[in-house]
Write a protein that holds these residues in place. Structure first.
Motif, PDB file in Angstrom:
ATOM      1  N   MET A  43      26.807 -12.787 -11.795  1.00  0.00           N
ATOM      2  CA  MET A  43      25.869 -11.241 -11.771  1.00  0.00           C
ATOM      3  C   MET A  43      26.678 -10.342 -11.972  1.00  0.00           C
ATOM      4  O   MET A  43      26.625  -9.518 -13.926  1.00  0.00           O
ATOM      5  CB  MET A  43      24.875 -10.782 -11.133  1.00  0.00           C
ATOM      6  CG  MET A  43      24.134 -12.237 -10.528  1.00  0.00           C
ATOM      7  SD  MET A  43      22.451 -11.373  -9.627  1.00  0.00           S
ATOM      8  CE  MET A  43      23.470 -10.371  -8.250  1.00  0.00           C
ATOM      9  N   LEU A  47      26.283 -12.209 -16.627  1.00  0.00           N
ATOM     10  CA  LEU A  47      26.015 -14.178 -17.570  1.00  0.00           C
ATOM     11  C   LEU A  47      24.521 -14.495 -16.762  1.00  0.00           C
ATOM     12  O   LEU A  47      23.883 -15.071 -17.116  1.00  0.00           O
ATOM     13  CB  LEU A  47      27.176 -14.841 -16.672  1.00  0.00           C
ATOM     14  CG  LEU A  47      28.524 -14.577 -17.319  1.00  0.00           C
ATOM     15  CD1 LEU A  47      29.125 -15.858 -16.645  1.00  0.00           C
ATOM     16  CD2 LEU A  47      28.288 -14.593 -18.779  1.00  0.00           C
ATOM     17  N   LEU A  48      24.428 -13.582 -15.466  1.00  0.00           N
ATOM     18  CA  LEU A  48      22.741 -14.034 -15.177  1.00  0.00           C
ATOM     19  C   LEU A  48      22.011 -13.205 -14.969  1.00  0.00           C
ATOM     20  O   LEU A  48      21.752 -12.362 -14.677  1.00  0.00           O
ATOM     21  CB  LEU A  48      23.549 -14.738 -13.295  1.00  0.00           C
ATOM     22  CG  LEU A  48      22.330 -15.301 -13.179  1.00  0.00           C
ATOM     23  CD1 LEU A  48      22.561 -17.002 -13.917  1.00  0.00           C
ATOM     24  CD2 LEU A  48      23.330 -15.938 -11.891  1.00  0.00           C
ATOM     25  N   ASP A  49      20.405 -13.263 -15.785  1.00  0.00           N
ATOM     26  CA  ASP A  49      19.500 -11.882 -15.188  1.00  0.00           C
ATOM     27  C   ASP A  49      18.408 -13.092 -14.729  1.00  0.00           C
ATOM     28  O   ASP A  49      18.541 -13.979 -14.568  1.00  0.00           O
ATOM     29  CB  ASP A  49      19.095 -12.199 -16.242  1.00  0.00           C
ATOM     30  CG  ASP A  49      18.893 -13.495 -18.121  1.00  0.00           C
ATOM     31  OD1 ASP A  49      18.039 -14.688 -17.308  1.00  0.00           O
ATOM     32  OD2 ASP A  49      18.665 -12.612 -18.678  1.00  0.00           O
TER      33      ASP A  49
END
Lengths: 94, 663
Positions: A43, A47-49
């Motif tokens: 996060m 990279l991570l939603d």
């Protein structure tokens, strides 16, 4: 993690490389990247939603034959390659 | 409504001047198909493409003033021209026409550049002052009408759209990497920057004066908010009444036209209110237009039906599917002249085409209400983020984010720990002037992972957020938090993205003029002074506007929670039957040749697209941004030298002229 490494079973595949490959292919869009360390927060690296979390969960369930409970979908289990690998190893050994 | 173009600088012959103006105006023909004109005077020239709306017989342009000492080319409408004309006549000024154009000219003759302060309207105009040998350009306060300029060989060229500037010999298209980076942060470049290196936008509320080779740009108006503890006097009932009266008046003067005025009707509060006010003001005739999405996730037809029945408008609805969006998207990029991260402009582009086909030149829209009266979810999100930050670790507080976004399935399925993690304010964020918009800016910036190494190198050390922070007004920090968030929307996102890609450009692509009652500067100024607690009441957005609209709308529409206007993004590009331009824009060869993005990374994104697995925000904006940048490049950047010239190499094609003028 240690347990998974020292007691491999036939359907076990090395977890971390598979997780890394998935993340590189789907979130980082780069292969064999030195940019992404095993301990790095996904996060914090943007990279991570919110949809990415769901993609990741679906991948882990399919690939490793585990079922994730709602309460397990938390950053402590999923926010780095190392954390994910350790979590999957725990799930598979339990 | 029209297109303007022109120049001021080095002396040229009448023939050369006319030839350049003809090419420039030719590139703007879609804005003004009814008439065209040009005026040349030594070192200056004005051109005009006209869409006749007011004083159809007498409004030919460029138009001259007293003894031909001043000449004007004007795009837009002055809605208070009737009152201004009466005032001037009372002072003894004589008029030759009934047009609003002549009103600007007479005001300029009287007040000079300060004439803009008297104008209530949406305008971009140029006045050539022969006596002073001075060119005066002006743009409306909120940035409804576009105006761009560039300098070549000591001559300043200006035009309503960049296409017209690219028709000037010596002007070429080259991507400004910083503009792209700003787009991949905010969704748009920060004015005066445009995506075209060397081409500037005259910012909203600004004037430009060019004389003797010198150019001066200055602001004549700025969106301002009171200090946090200094709100408007008066009670809620009085303010409600003031808002209602002013909105009715703003709508009334926007119905002034010598051709019929229609109305967009999305089914939401804002367009419903505008349509209701218009219908009340002209009970006999009102035609309304709307989009129906095939996909139920985006469709608002049921609410449109409700309003059509309540108001008895003559309603035209057209269907829009993912295929339509994918097919029309390249045309939308050419119309808006920009890489874009959303497809939402595409359905509006198609809608204006239908409006045009139905014989309408003017429509009212509800655009602007969310900025002016605090309707966007981001205002509530910001309040909830602060609420959560006061008790970190709370499991119940982050659940409020689900209430904010009932229409986002990805968020509805989220666990509290992740909701908290995604929206969590870092300690340093709480004091950041951009606090309200940080999640959006950061989520959007995540798409920069696709930059090519050259692009990333070029942008090394550049920080778009830092630039925006530096540009904030000095007293910004003393405003209420809601006012700060509203300012970011109304002063930046509205002109930079909404009006530029969903307003003027997609409407004028089909010679349709949008009129925006909520963007009447009197409404904007009043709304800015209203206490924030009356705009966002708890989590009820646009509270004061809902109160003002109470008697004018059916309850179901008046109380309807905000559903933002959205269109299918990734779905439109992922369908197996999607048009061929999509795959070719993403091909490794094309991506490498253009040089903006990393071909390997794009190939992985494309694999995800072909598998129909693009669902999240980052992937969606990345895909849309990469596709639109590719179309933008193909449409505007002509490269003479094909041998490995990258956009960073500073290569200029020698003639943009033929390639662009015909588009």
């Amino acid at each position: 993690m240690l347990q998974a490494v020292t007691q491999p079973s036939l359907d076990d595949e090395p977890i971390a490389p598979a997780v890394r490959a998935f993340i590189e292919e789907n979130f980082l869009f780069r292969s064999n990247s030195a940019e992404l360390l095993d301990d790095q927060s996904l996060m914090a690296a943007d990279l991570l939603d919110s949809t990415g979390v769901l993609e990741l969960v679906a991948f882990l369930e399919e690939r490793f034959g585990i079922v994730m409970q709602d309460a397990e979908i938390v950053p402590e289990n999923l926010d780095s390659i190392r954390a994910i690998s350790a979590f999957v190893a725990r799930k598979r050994s339990s | 409504m029209c297109g303007v173009a022109g120049y001021c600088g080095v002396d040229s012959s009448e023939d050369v001047g006319r030839s350049i103006l003809t090419d420039m105006i030719g590139a703007l023909r879609h804005r003004g198909p009814d008439d065209a004109g040009a005026y040349v005077d030594g070192n200056a020239g004005l051109g005009h493409a006209r869409l006749s709306i007011i004083d159809i017989g007498g409004g030919h342009q460029p138009m001259s003033g007293e003894r031909d000492a001043t000449w004007i080319a004007f795009n837009g409408e002055i809605f208070n021209y009737v009152e201004l004309r009466q005032e001037l006549i009372a002072e003894g000024v004589q008029f030759r026409t009934q047009s609003d154009t002549e009103v600007i000219l007479r005001l300029y003759e009287k007040l000079g550049g300060r004439c803009v302060e008297k104008l209530n309207g949406d305008f971009a105009f140029a006045i050539w002052d022969r006596t002073r040998r001075e060119l005066f350009l002006a743009r409306d306060r909120m940035g409804v009408r576009p105006l761009f300029y560039t300098t070549v060989g000591g001559t300043l060229y200006f035009a309503s759209e960049i296409k017209a500037l690219l028709a000037v010999p010596g002007v070429s298209a080259e991507l400004d990497p910083i503009a792209l980076d700003q787009t991949f942060t905010f969704w748009f470049p920060l004015a005066p920057r445009t995506h075209f290196k060397g081409i500037s936008e005259l910012p909203p509320g600004h004037i430009l004066v060019a004389r003797d080779g010198r150019t001066e740009v200055s602001a004549y108006w700025r969106l301002d908010y009171p200090e946090a503890d200094d709100p408007l006097d008066g009670d809620e009932a009085a303010i409600t009444e003031e808002v209602r009266a002013l909105l009715v008046d703003a709508t009334r003067i926007r119905l002034r036209s010598d051709v019929p005025v229609g109305s967009y009707l999305s089914g939401g509060l804002d367009s419903s209110l505008v349509t209701a006010m218009a219908k009340a003001l002209q009970p006999d005739r009102l035609t309304s237009f709307s989009i129906a999405f095939e996909d139920a996730e985006f469709d608002e037809s049921a609410f449109q039906d409700h309003m059509v029945k309540a108001l008895a408008t003559d309603h035209h609805r057209f269907g829009c599917g993912t295929r339509d969006i994918a097919e029309i998207f390249p045309s939308v990029v050419r119309a808006t002249e920009r890489p874009m991260l959303r497809t939402a402009p595409a359905p509006l582009f198609l809608l204006s085409r239908r409006v045009h086909e139905n014989g309408f030149k003017v429509v009212l829209t509800g655009e602007g209400a969310d900025e002016v009266f605090a309707g966007y979810d981001i205002f509530k999100e910001s309040a909830v983020r602060r609420f959560c930050a006061r008790q970190p670790g709370s499991h119940s507080r982050p659940m409020l984010f689900k209430r904010l976004y009932p229409y986002l399935p990805g968020l509805q399925n989220q666990q509290p720990a992740y909701l908290e993690a995604f929206f969590k304010a870092r300690p340093e964020d709480l004091h950041d002037p951009l606090f309200s918009h940080l999640p959006r800016f950061r989520n959007t910036s995540a798409a920069k992972v696709f930059y090519s190494p050259e692009m990333a190198r070029e942008l090394q050390g550049y920080d778009a957020l830092a630039e925006l922070r530096e540009r904030l007004p000095q007293d910004f920090s003393r405003w209420h938090r809601l006012s700060q968030a509203q300012y970011l929307e109304a002063a930046h996102l509205l002109p930079g993205y909404i009006l530029s890609s969903q307003g003027d450009r997609v409407a004028m692509a089909h010679a349709v003029e949008g009129r925006f009652p909520f963007l009447d500067h009197r409404v904007v100024e009043l709304a800015a002074r209203i206490p924030p607690r009356l705009k966002l009441k708890g989590l009820r957005e646009k509270h004061i506007l809902r109160e003002a609209a109470r008697d004018m709308l059916p309850t179901a529409v008046g109380n309807r929670p905000k559903q933002p206007y959205r269109a299918p993004d990734a779905q439109a590009f992922s369908d197996p039957s999607a048009p061929a331009w999509i795959a070719s824009s993403l091909s490794a060869e094309r991506v490498r040749e253009q040089g903006y993005f990393d071909a390997t990374a794009v190939a992985k994104l494309d694999a995800k697209r072909r598998a129909g697995r693009i669902a999240g925000y980052r992937d969606t904006v990345a895909l849309t941004g990469i596709l639109s940048t590719s179309v933008w490049h193909d449409s505007f950047c002509q490269r003479k030298n094909e041998t490995n010239v990258t956009f960073l190499g500073g290569h200029h094609a020698s003639s943009r002229h033929a390639a662009i003028a015909g588009r």
